[in-house]
Design a protein around this motif. Sequence first.
Motif, mmCIF file in Angstrom:
data_model
loop_
_atom_site.group_PDB
_atom_site.id
_atom_site.type_symbol
_atom_site.label_atom_id
_atom_site.label_comp_id
_atom_site.label_asym_id
_atom_site.label_seq_id
_atom_site.Cartn_x
_atom_site.Cartn_y
_atom_site.Cartn_z
ATOM 1 N N ALA A 1 0.815 -1.120 0.111
ATOM 2 C CA ALA A 1 0.025 0.087 -0.115
ATOM 3 C C ALA A 1 0.992 1.222 0.008
ATOM 4 N N PHE A 2 2.214 1.125 0.802
ATOM 5 C CA PHE A 2 2.836 2.394 0.760
ATOM 6 C C PHE A 2 3.335 2.608 -0.735
ATOM 7 N N ALA A 3 3.822 1.332 -1.325
ATOM 8 C CA ALA A 3 4.323 1.483 -2.805
ATOM 9 C C ALA A 3 3.291 2.048 -3.823
ATOM 10 N N GLY A 4 2.069 1.703 -3.500
ATOM 11 C CA GLY A 4 1.025 2.104 -4.292
ATOM 12 C C GLY A 4 0.895 3.824 -3.914
ATOM 13 N N TYR A 5 1.181 4.030 -2.815
ATOM 14 C CA TYR A 5 0.653 5.585 -2.471
ATOM 15 C C TYR A 5 1.948 6.396 -3.097
ATOM 16 N N LEU A 6 3.223 5.665 -3.121
ATOM 17 C CA LEU A 6 4.327 6.565 -3.979
ATOM 18 C C LEU A 6 3.874 6.559 -5.307
ATOM 19 N N VAL A 7 3.628 5.421 -5.992
ATOM 20 C CA VAL A 7 3.302 5.308 -7.424
ATOM 21 C C VAL A 7 2.264 6.275 -7.696
ATOM 22 N N MET A 8 1.132 6.536 -6.910
ATOM 23 C CA MET A 8 -0.011 7.284 -6.903
ATOM 24 C C MET A 8 0.496 8.872 -7.217
ATOM 25 N N LEU A 9 1.704 9.145 -6.190
ATOM 26 C CA LEU A 9 2.014 10.514 -6.243
ATOM 27 C C LEU A 9 2.872 10.639 -7.465
ATOM 28 N N LEU A 10 3.648 9.832 -8.088
ATOM 29 C CA LEU A 10 4.237 9.955 -9.214
ATOM 30 C C LEU A 10 3.200 10.134 -10.436
ATOM 31 N N GLY A 11 2.085 9.474 -10.174
ATOM 32 C CA GLY A 11 1.033 9.351 -11.404
ATOM 33 C C GLY A 11 0.392 10.770 -11.340
#
Length: 121
Positions: A11-21
């Motif tokens: 979930a933390f990795a998904g959060y960081l990927v979402m910020l990059l998105g």
Amino acid sequence: MHNASSSKSYAFAGYLVMLLGFLFLGLFVVSLAGGIGAPAWPFGLAVAVLFALSIAAFRLQITLSEQHSDDMIISSDPMTPPLRRADVEQYERTYRRARVAAVEAPATAPADEGTRLDRAA
């Protein structure tokens, strides 16, 4: 409470990927407005891929939390570490006595007494 076994936080990795998105979404909008000489489609494609990866990471975290034993509670919240159910129950007994007592023996109000909203109107 922090002695629960650590696992990877997708979930933390998904959060960081979402910020990059969101960063690429901004670049996509700027390139559509003509602020960047590059074509807009690579940024749009990157936004779609990054958001899809983010959703997949969150879904993976939820799937992992369902696969764990009943003793372990894993939240899809990226900032919450995995906890043991016994630790949560001890916390509730120590710090949430009124809430636990209310759940065990719910108070019943008389039928003729209205709610606060009825008295306010």
